[in-house]
Scaffold this active site. Structure first.
Site, mmCIF file in Angstrom:
data_model
loop_
_atom_site.group_PDB
_atom_site.id
_atom_site.type_symbol
_atom_site.label_atom_id
_atom_site.label_comp_id
_atom_site.label_asym_id
_atom_site.label_seq_id
_atom_site.Cartn_x
_atom_site.Cartn_y
_atom_site.Cartn_z
ATOM 1 N N LEU A 44 0.824 -1.212 0.000
ATOM 2 C CA LEU A 44 0.000 0.000 0.000
ATOM 3 C C LEU A 44 0.855 1.258 0.000
ATOM 4 C CD1 LEU A 44 -2.250 -1.384 2.816
ATOM 5 C CD2 LEU A 44 -3.154 -0.817 0.551
ATOM 6 N N ASP A 45 0.639 2.109 -0.988
ATOM 7 C CA ASP A 45 1.204 3.448 -0.938
ATOM 8 C C ASP A 45 0.507 4.190 0.201
ATOM 9 O OD1 ASP A 45 2.568 5.827 -1.926
ATOM 10 O OD2 ASP A 45 0.615 6.442 -2.679
ATOM 11 N N LEU A 46 1.102 5.279 0.660
ATOM 12 C CA LEU A 46 0.537 6.018 1.792
ATOM 13 C C LEU A 46 -0.115 7.326 1.344
ATOM 14 C CD1 LEU A 46 0.173 5.980 4.870
ATOM 15 C CD2 LEU A 46 2.418 7.090 5.064
ATOM 16 N N ASP A 47 0.706 8.297 0.906
ATOM 17 C CA ASP A 47 0.181 9.603 0.518
ATOM 18 C C ASP A 47 -0.646 9.496 -0.759
ATOM 19 O OD1 ASP A 47 1.556 10.689 2.642
ATOM 20 O OD2 ASP A 47 3.292 11.254 1.443
#
Length: 237
Positions: A15-18
């Site tokens: 999962l990417d965050l931003d």
């Protein structure tokens, strides 16, 4: 005696965050503005500054008017402002916690793989309540020297070391979720699909051009689409 076959790896969602789990734009943009104000250089447009969200900040400044001899100063001012103010000016997108709970209940391993330095990614995930919903948070080194593919490689290595299984043994059971082209490119370097999210900062055109397997536009659709892609049953169904 016949040795029983090794247990297969649980499906893995990176999962990417931003722009994927969190709306971090306000804090990032305020820190970018602070850097330009310090340099006395005109700040880019709001749309241009939004492209700073996700990639390493040291790559974004030179593309938007910051000279090479000013780059170190720009990064220092950005980091000071972000670490003091900007990092906390963020919110989790509505529906994301529910999606993460659904994926874990269905049997997926969830690992955040973000280009945000770990020194900020780990405390902010804890602050906004994401840490208990994922299995690990893997961020960039402080100097942001790694590519997204390298960060993903460390996330995958963490899974191997922790579970004793290889999530890439069957690449169809691992997926990256992100909002920018470097998320897609990093996934392709590992031979896995990237599911793009349309509520982030890259937009559908960027994601499709980079080769995203699909683009999800509503957070409520994220878990069902990932479960279908990974061959997992909906919990309670």
């Amino acid at each position: 005696m016949t040795t029983p076959p090794a247990a297969p790896a649980r499906p893995l969602v990176l999962l990417d965050l931003d722009g994927t789990l969190m709306n971090s734009a306000p804090g990032v943009l305020s820190s970018v503005r602070a850097a330009y104000a310090h340099l006395g250089v005109p700040a880019p447009t709001e749309a241009a500054m939004r492209t700073f969200i996700g990639p390493p900040i040291g790559r974004s400044f030179p593309a938007h008017g910051v000279a090479a001899e000013q780059l170190a100063d720009a990064i220092a001012v950005y980091n000071e402002h972000f670490g003091r103010v900007g990092v906390w000016d963020t919110t989790v997108f509505a529906g994301v916690p529910e999606a993460l709970r659904t994926l874990r209940a269905a049997g997926a391993t969830l690992v955040v793989a973000t280009a945000k330095p770990a020194l900020w990614a780990e405390p902010i995930c804890a602050e906004v309540g994401l840490t208990p919903l994922v299995d690990a948070v893997v961020g960039a080194p402080a100097d942001e020297s790694e590519s997204k593919a390298q960060i993903m490689a460390r996330a995958i290595a963490w899974v191997r070391a922790t579970t004793g299984t290889d999530p890439l043994a069957d690449p169809a059971r691992t997926v990256m979720v992100g909002d920018r082209e470097h998320d897609v490119e990093g996934a392709h370097e590992h031979g896995i699909a990237c599911v793009g999210v349309g509520w982030g900062y890259g937009g559908e055109e960027e994601l499709v051009r980079a080769g995203a397997a699909e683009v999800v536009h509503d957070v409520a659709d994220l878990a069902p689409r990932l479960l279908a892609r990974l061959g997992l049953a909906t919990p309670g169904a």
